[in-house]
Design a protein around this motif. Sequence first.
Motif, PDB file in Angstrom:
ATOM      1  N   THR A  23      -9.384   2.239  -5.064  1.00  0.00           N
ATOM      2  CA  THR A  23      -8.928   3.733  -4.508  1.00  0.00           C
ATOM      3  C   THR A  23     -10.289   4.832  -4.159  1.00  0.00           C
ATOM      4  O   THR A  23     -11.365   4.658  -4.790  1.00  0.00           O
ATOM      5  CB  THR A  23      -7.846   5.018  -4.910  1.00  0.00           C
ATOM      6  OG1 THR A  23      -7.002   4.291  -5.767  1.00  0.00           O
ATOM      7  CG2 THR A  23      -7.968   6.307  -4.961  1.00  0.00           C
ATOM      8  N   CYS A  34      -6.497  13.402  12.071  1.00  0.00           N
ATOM      9  CA  CYS A  34      -5.544  13.228  11.269  1.00  0.00           C
ATOM     10  C   CYS A  34      -4.855  12.026  12.112  1.00  0.00           C
ATOM     11  O   CYS A  34      -4.901  12.288  13.548  1.00  0.00           O
ATOM     12  CB  CYS A  34      -4.930  14.002  10.832  1.00  0.00           C
ATOM     13  SG  CYS A  34      -3.351  13.400  10.392  1.00  0.00           S
ATOM     14  N   GLU A  46      -7.539   6.187   0.180  1.00  0.00           N
ATOM     15  CA  GLU A  46      -6.887   5.303   0.619  1.00  0.00           C
ATOM     16  C   GLU A  46      -6.633   4.724  -0.932  1.00  0.00           C
ATOM     17  O   GLU A  46      -7.731   4.703  -1.231  1.00  0.00           O
ATOM     18  CB  GLU A  46      -8.175   4.798   1.806  1.00  0.00           C
ATOM     19  CG  GLU A  46      -7.376   3.710   1.362  1.00  0.00           C
ATOM     20  CD  GLU A  46      -9.212   2.902   1.889  1.00  0.00           C
ATOM     21  OE1 GLU A  46      -9.086   1.969   3.739  1.00  0.00           O
ATOM     22  OE2 GLU A  46      -9.491   2.521   2.044  1.00  0.00           O
ATOM     23  N   LEU A  62      -0.211  17.729   3.509  1.00  0.00           N
ATOM     24  CA  LEU A  62      -0.741  16.834   3.507  1.00  0.00           C
ATOM     25  C   LEU A  62       0.332  15.620   4.198  1.00  0.00           C
ATOM     26  O   LEU A  62       1.281  15.550   5.369  1.00  0.00           O
ATOM     27  CB  LEU A  62       0.453  16.281   2.246  1.00  0.00           C
ATOM     28  CG  LEU A  62      -0.061  16.784   1.129  1.00  0.00           C
ATOM     29  CD1 LEU A  62       0.574  16.208   0.063  1.00  0.00           C
ATOM     30  CD2 LEU A  62      -1.438  16.583   0.897  1.00  0.00           C
ATOM     31  N   CYS A  63      -0.524  14.146   5.689  1.00  0.00           N
ATOM     32  CA  CYS A  63      -0.292  13.492   6.197  1.00  0.00           C
ATOM     33  C   CYS A  63      -0.080  12.238   5.204  1.00  0.00           C
ATOM     34  O   CYS A  63      -0.871  12.326   4.692  1.00  0.00           O
ATOM     35  CB  CYS A  63      -0.647  13.635   7.421  1.00  0.00           C
ATOM     36  SG  CYS A  63      -0.854  15.786   8.740  1.00  0.00           S
ATOM     37  N   LEU A  64       0.508  10.986   5.479  1.00  0.00           N
ATOM     38  CA  LEU A  64       1.244  10.362   4.880  1.00  0.00           C
ATOM     39  C   LEU A  64       0.595   9.537   6.149  1.00  0.00           C
ATOM     40  O   LEU A  64       1.890   9.536   7.174  1.00  0.00           O
ATOM     41  CB  LEU A  64       2.110  10.004   3.982  1.00  0.00           C
ATOM     42  CG  LEU A  64       2.210   9.143   3.627  1.00  0.00           C
ATOM     43  CD1 LEU A  64       1.010   8.405   2.326  1.00  0.00           C
ATOM     44  CD2 LEU A  64       3.586   8.233   2.764  1.00  0.00           C
ATOM     45  N   ARG A  66       1.379   5.055   6.020  1.00  0.00           N
ATOM     46  CA  ARG A  66       1.778   3.517   5.595  1.00  0.00           C
ATOM     47  C   ARG A  66       1.016   1.839   6.703  1.00  0.00           C
ATOM     48  O   ARG A  66       1.988   2.701   7.461  1.00  0.00           O
ATOM     49  CB  ARG A  66       2.426   3.574   5.006  1.00  0.00           C
ATOM     50  CG  ARG A  66       2.550   2.239   4.437  1.00  0.00           C
ATOM     51  CD  ARG A  66       4.029   2.257   3.113  1.00  0.00           C
ATOM     52  NE  ARG A  66       4.249   0.727   3.083  1.00  0.00           N
ATOM     53  CZ  ARG A  66       4.088   0.427   2.399  1.00  0.00           C
ATOM     54  NH1 ARG A  66       2.426  -0.040   2.223  1.00  0.00           N
ATOM     55  NH2 ARG A  66       4.348  -1.105   1.960  1.00  0.00           N
ATOM     56  N   VAL A  71      -2.430   2.673   1.700  1.00  0.00           N
ATOM     57  CA  VAL A  71      -1.180   3.925   2.722  1.00  0.00           C
ATOM     58  C   VAL A  71      -2.530   4.632   1.760  1.00  0.00           C
ATOM     59  O   VAL A  71      -3.510   5.243   1.824  1.00  0.00           O
ATOM     60  CB  VAL A  71      -0.892   4.133   1.247  1.00  0.00           C
ATOM     61  CG1 VAL A  71      -0.619   5.854   1.458  1.00  0.00           C
ATOM     62  CG2 VAL A  71       1.510   3.693   0.874  1.00  0.00           C
ATOM     63  N   LEU A  73      -3.961   8.925   2.418  1.00  0.00           N
ATOM     64  CA  LEU A  73      -3.110  10.660   2.532  1.00  0.00           C
ATOM     65  C   LEU A  73      -3.583  11.362   2.617  1.00  0.00           C
ATOM     66  O   LEU A  73      -4.914  11.671   2.777  1.00  0.00           O
ATOM     67  CB  LEU A  73      -2.547  11.049   1.207  1.00  0.00           C
ATOM     68  CG  LEU A  73      -2.028  12.142   0.603  1.00  0.00           C
ATOM     69  CD1 LEU A  73      -0.568  12.249   1.438  1.00  0.00           C
ATOM     70  CD2 LEU A  73      -2.088  11.869  -0.834  1.00  0.00           C
ATOM     71  N   THR A  75      -5.336  15.412   3.648  1.00  0.00           N
ATOM     72  CA  THR A  75      -4.700  16.926   3.316  1.00  0.00           C
ATOM     73  C   THR A  75      -5.598  17.312   4.259  1.00  0.00           C
ATOM     74  O   THR A  75      -6.614  17.780   4.950  1.00  0.00           O
ATOM     75  CB  THR A  75      -6.173  16.957   1.727  1.00  0.00           C
ATOM     76  OG1 THR A  75      -7.191  17.699   2.097  1.00  0.00           O
ATOM     77  CG2 THR A  75      -5.505  16.381   0.622  1.00  0.00           C
TER      78      THR A  75
END
Length: 83
Positions: A23, A34, A46, A62-64, A66, A71, A73, A75
């Motif tokens: 991570t 983003c 990450e 939050l935006c995700l 994949r 993944v 994420l 902020t």
Amino acid sequence: MAASIDLEALRHRLKLLRDTGETTLLENRDGVECPVCDEPFDEVLETRERTRTLSADEDIHLCLLRERDKVLLFTHARVGGLP
């Protein structure tokens, strides 16, 4: 909107806050957008871990994203109550 993001190519614009090998947490120091919402993000997490527990402040959007092997994420601090 971008389909992906190359964090390695953007490393000169991001500050490494933490890296555990699985991570990585990076701070946006230069207004990088983003790839999900096209707005500058504050931090990106990450991870290649299968599971991960997160704690989020209620004032964070939050935006995700994949990707095939990871993944991401993103902020965003909410300003003035906007999503």
